[in-house]
Design a protein around this motif. Sequence first.
Motif, PDB file in Angstrom:
ATOM      1  N   PRO A  47       0.565  -1.156  -0.013  1.00 15.21           N
ATOM      2  CA  PRO A  47       0.067  -0.143   0.066  1.00 15.21           C
ATOM      3  C   PRO A  47       0.802   1.314   0.102  1.00 15.21           C
ATOM      4  CG  PRO A  47      -0.805  -1.600   1.564  1.00 15.21           C
ATOM      5  CD  PRO A  47       0.268  -2.216   1.230  1.00 15.21           C
ATOM      6  N   ASP A  48       1.904   1.328   0.718  1.00 14.28           N
ATOM      7  CA  ASP A  48       2.706   2.641   0.545  1.00 14.28           C
ATOM      8  C   ASP A  48       3.354   2.927  -0.800  1.00 14.28           C
ATOM      9  OD1 ASP A  48       2.322   2.724   3.442  1.00 14.28           O
ATOM     10  OD2 ASP A  48       4.407   1.663   3.858  1.00 14.28           O
ATOM     11  N   LYS A  49       3.497   1.992  -1.453  1.00 19.37           N
ATOM     12  CA  LYS A  49       3.818   2.209  -2.931  1.00 19.37           C
ATOM     13  C   LYS A  49       2.582   1.959  -4.023  1.00 19.37           C
ATOM     14  CE  LYS A  49       8.504   0.736  -2.011  1.00 19.37           C
ATOM     15  NZ  LYS A  49       9.687  -0.112  -2.236  1.00 19.37           N
ATOM     16  N   GLY A  50       1.436   1.845  -3.581  1.00 13.21           N
ATOM     17  CA  GLY A  50       0.268   1.661  -4.490  1.00 13.21           C
ATOM     18  C   GLY A  50      -0.362   2.824  -4.661  1.00 13.21           C
ATOM     19  N   ILE A  51      -1.636   2.803  -5.295  1.00 14.92           N
ATOM     20  CA  ILE A  51      -2.447   3.778  -5.615  1.00 14.92           C
ATOM     21  C   ILE A  51      -3.125   4.387  -4.457  1.00 14.92           C
ATOM     22  CG2 ILE A  51      -4.422   4.357  -7.090  1.00 14.92           C
ATOM     23  CD1 ILE A  51      -3.906   2.177  -9.037  1.00 14.92           C
ATOM     24  N   PRO A  52      -3.434   5.494  -4.000  1.00  9.64           N
ATOM     25  CA  PRO A  52      -3.811   6.102  -2.781  1.00  9.64           C
ATOM     26  C   PRO A  52      -5.088   5.660  -2.864  1.00  9.64           C
ATOM     27  CG  PRO A  52      -2.414   7.664  -3.871  1.00  9.64           C
ATOM     28  CD  PRO A  52      -2.559   6.671  -4.790  1.00  9.64           C
ATOM     29  N   GLN A  53      -5.565   5.816  -1.538  1.00  9.78           N
ATOM     30  CA  GLN A  53      -7.046   5.258  -1.568  1.00  9.78           C
ATOM     31  C   GLN A  53      -7.863   6.520  -1.743  1.00  9.78           C
ATOM     32  OE1 GLN A  53      -8.975   2.810  -0.149  1.00  9.78           O
ATOM     33  NE2 GLN A  53     -10.776   4.164  -0.511  1.00  9.78           N
ATOM     34  N   SER A  54      -7.636   7.806  -1.809  1.00  8.86           N
ATOM     35  CA  SER A  54      -8.609   8.716  -2.600  1.00  8.86           C
ATOM     36  C   SER A  54      -8.793   8.624  -4.114  1.00  8.86           C
ATOM     37  CB  SER A  54      -7.959  10.068  -2.107  1.00  8.86           C
ATOM     38  OG  SER A  54      -6.457  10.251  -2.958  1.00  8.86           O
ATOM     39  N   ILE A  55      -7.777   7.982  -4.675  1.00  4.98           N
ATOM     40  CA  ILE A  55      -7.723   7.693  -5.935  1.00  4.98           C
ATOM     41  C   ILE A  55      -8.570   6.481  -6.285  1.00  4.98           C
ATOM     42  CG2 ILE A  55      -6.458   7.104  -8.192  1.00  4.98           C
ATOM     43  CD1 ILE A  55      -6.017   9.930  -7.067  1.00  4.98           C
ATOM     44  N   LEU A  56      -8.460   5.518  -5.439  1.00  9.97           N
ATOM     45  CA  LEU A  56      -9.163   4.112  -5.524  1.00  9.97           C
ATOM     46  C   LEU A  56     -10.731   4.716  -5.168  1.00  9.97           C
ATOM     47  CD1 LEU A  56      -7.021   2.103  -3.371  1.00  9.97           C
ATOM     48  CD2 LEU A  56      -7.094   2.057  -5.798  1.00  9.97           C
ATOM     49  N   ALA A  57     -11.179   5.474  -4.477  1.00  7.70           N
ATOM     50  CA  ALA A  57     -12.411   5.668  -4.059  1.00  7.70           C
ATOM     51  C   ALA A  57     -13.167   6.508  -5.154  1.00  7.70           C
ATOM     52  CB  ALA A  57     -12.431   6.441  -2.720  1.00  7.70           C
ATOM     53  N   GLY A  58     -12.391   7.282  -5.860  1.00  8.59           N
ATOM     54  CA  GLY A  58     -12.901   8.355  -6.487  1.00  8.59           C
ATOM     55  C   GLY A  58     -12.997   7.774  -8.163  1.00  8.59           C
ATOM     56  N   ALA A  59     -12.237   6.930  -8.434  1.00 12.43           N
ATOM     57  CA  ALA A  59     -12.387   6.332  -9.627  1.00 12.43           C
ATOM     58  C   ALA A  59     -13.752   5.976 -10.582  1.00 12.43           C
ATOM     59  CB  ALA A  59     -11.489   5.004  -9.830  1.00 12.43           C
ATOM     60  N   SER A  60     -13.652   6.353 -11.720  1.00 15.81           N
ATOM     61  CA  SER A  60     -15.047   6.283 -12.530  1.00 15.81           C
ATOM     62  C   SER A  60     -14.782   5.130 -13.225  1.00 15.81           C
ATOM     63  CB  SER A  60     -15.281   7.391 -13.357  1.00 15.81           C
ATOM     64  OG  SER A  60     -15.536   8.367 -12.572  1.00 15.81           O
ATOM     65  N   CYS A  61     -13.603   4.748 -14.047  1.00 18.36           N
ATOM     66  CA  CYS A  61     -13.145   3.832 -14.864  1.00 18.36           C
ATOM     67  C   CYS A  61     -11.698   3.243 -14.465  1.00 18.36           C
ATOM     68  CB  CYS A  61     -13.462   4.029 -16.502  1.00 18.36           C
ATOM     69  SG  CYS A  61     -15.065   4.511 -16.642  1.00 18.36           S
ATOM     70  N   VAL A  62     -11.641   2.070 -14.721  1.00 12.82           N
ATOM     71  CA  VAL A  62     -10.375   1.441 -14.792  1.00 12.82           C
ATOM     72  C   VAL A  62      -9.938   0.700 -15.865  1.00 12.82           C
ATOM     73  CG1 VAL A  62      -8.663  -0.043 -13.237  1.00 12.82           C
ATOM     74  CG2 VAL A  62     -10.532   1.418 -12.347  1.00 12.82           C
ATOM     75  N   VAL A  63      -8.751   1.154 -16.557  1.00  9.04           N
ATOM     76  CA  VAL A  63      -8.121   0.314 -17.613  1.00  9.04           C
ATOM     77  C   VAL A  63      -6.783  -0.240 -17.361  1.00  9.04           C
ATOM     78  CG1 VAL A  63      -7.509   0.493 -20.050  1.00  9.04           C
ATOM     79  CG2 VAL A  63      -9.066   2.078 -19.010  1.00  9.04           C
ATOM     80  N   VAL A  64      -6.714  -1.664 -17.279  1.00 10.98           N
ATOM     81  CA  VAL A  64      -5.423  -2.281 -17.150  1.00 10.98           C
ATOM     82  C   VAL A  64      -4.751  -2.825 -18.569  1.00 10.98           C
ATOM     83  CG1 VAL A  64      -4.196  -4.077 -15.830  1.00 10.98           C
ATOM     84  CG2 VAL A  64      -6.245  -2.905 -14.985  1.00 10.98           C
ATOM     85  N   ILE A  65      -3.469  -2.522 -18.653  1.00 15.71           N
ATOM     86  CA  ILE A  65      -3.060  -3.192 -20.088  1.00 15.71           C
ATOM     87  C   ILE A  65      -1.706  -3.797 -19.571  1.00 15.71           C
ATOM     88  CG2 ILE A  65      -1.948  -2.532 -22.251  1.00 15.71           C
ATOM     89  CD1 ILE A  65      -3.774  -0.029 -22.159  1.00 15.71           C
ATOM     90  N   PRO A  66      -1.624  -4.900 -19.704  1.00 10.85           N
ATOM     91  CA  PRO A  66      -0.552  -5.861 -19.135  1.00 10.85           C
ATOM     92  C   PRO A  66       0.407  -5.855 -20.314  1.00 10.85           C
ATOM     93  CG  PRO A  66      -2.639  -7.002 -18.759  1.00 10.85           C
ATOM     94  CD  PRO A  66      -2.961  -6.099 -19.651  1.00 10.85           C
ATOM     95  N   SER A  67       2.021  -5.477 -20.043  1.00 12.16           N
ATOM     96  CA  SER A  67       2.906  -5.707 -21.019  1.00 12.16           C
ATOM     97  C   SER A  67       2.544  -4.591 -22.194  1.00 12.16           C
ATOM     98  CB  SER A  67       2.951  -6.983 -21.385  1.00 12.16           C
ATOM     99  OG  SER A  67       3.477  -7.890 -20.328  1.00 12.16           O
ATOM    100  N   PHE A  68       2.406  -3.429 -21.751  1.00 15.48           N
ATOM    101  CA  PHE A  68       2.148  -2.406 -22.787  1.00 15.48           C
ATOM    102  C   PHE A  68       3.616  -2.239 -23.640  1.00 15.48           C
ATOM    103  CE2 PHE A  68       2.539   2.265 -24.117  1.00 15.48           C
ATOM    104  CZ  PHE A  68       1.437   2.324 -25.016  1.00 15.48           C
ATOM    105  N   LYS A  69       3.759  -2.327 -24.888  1.00 16.20           N
ATOM    106  CA  LYS A  69       5.159  -2.394 -25.500  1.00 16.20           C
ATOM    107  C   LYS A  69       5.316  -1.084 -26.309  1.00 16.20           C
ATOM    108  CE  LYS A  69       5.762  -6.918 -25.204  1.00 16.20           C
ATOM    109  NZ  LYS A  69       4.499  -7.179 -24.413  1.00 16.20           N
ATOM    110  N   LYS A  70       6.486  -0.465 -25.953  1.00 13.05           N
ATOM    111  CA  LYS A  70       7.157   0.562 -26.681  1.00 13.05           C
ATOM    112  C   LYS A  70       8.417   0.320 -27.085  1.00 13.05           C
ATOM    113  CE  LYS A  70       7.934   5.625 -26.014  1.00 13.05           C
ATOM    114  NZ  LYS A  70       7.999   6.596 -25.047  1.00 13.05           N
ATOM    115  N   GLY A  71       8.354   0.436 -28.483  1.00 12.45           N
ATOM    116  CA  GLY A  71       9.895   0.356 -28.996  1.00 12.45           C
ATOM    117  C   GLY A  71      10.341   1.401 -29.855  1.00 12.45           C
TER     118      GLY A  71
END
Length: 232
Positions: A47-71
């Motif tokens: 939790p000390d390095k995660g997303i703060p509670q205020s952000i978690l509580a206020g989120a409208s949508c969440v997008v998770v992209i595992p292994s986003f590639k940039k080259g």
Amino acid sequence: MRKFTGLVCALALGATSMTSFAASDRAKLDERLANASAVLHEVMATPDKGIPQSILAGASCVVVIPSFKKGAFVVGGQYGQGVATCRTGHGWSAPVFVQLAGGSFGFQIGGQSTDLVLVAMNQNGLQDMLKNKFKIGGDAAASAGPVGRNAQAGTDWKLNAEFLTYSRSKGLFAGIDLDGTVLSQNEDDTRTIYGANVPFKAVLSGEQTPPPDTRAFVRTVAKYFVISKDAQ
């Protein structure tokens, strides 16, 4: 008779191949859902390095992209496949499969793979998500999100940013720039998981029941992105 028998065999083989491809596609989507859940578990494990509670509580949508590639080698490119869900009046919506794509030009050499989390923080961010396709940094403003249990972020993101971005870099680049990338629905994957090309907005608005193999991801988001009594 032989021609008829050959035709039947060909049709049977074709049906078998289509079923095999469908199963393969479904397995890939199941893996992506599992990877997206794993990213959230790992990000929030400390939790000390995660997303703060205020952000978690206020989120409208969440997008998770595992292994986003940039080259990059003179011409840069970015591409990733992920999953998104939005908060509704009765919990988090069934997920939609999304893709994030874009490019850049410049004298650059390197490459990276990053786990990426985008959090829509207001109604503007939610409305952008429901459009099915939008450009980050153009149609929607994004800022690097604050990190840590007691993180005290500035007010700029509260006033201007529709999305907060979080990433875990595994490659050679120190950071990631999402300006110019486009987030859109992956219609083929949507069709695979729902059996039809269900509209992006209908799914994220909560009109679609989550299929059984998507519910673990939705439960993971619900576990962390909760509105606590202190945050209300």
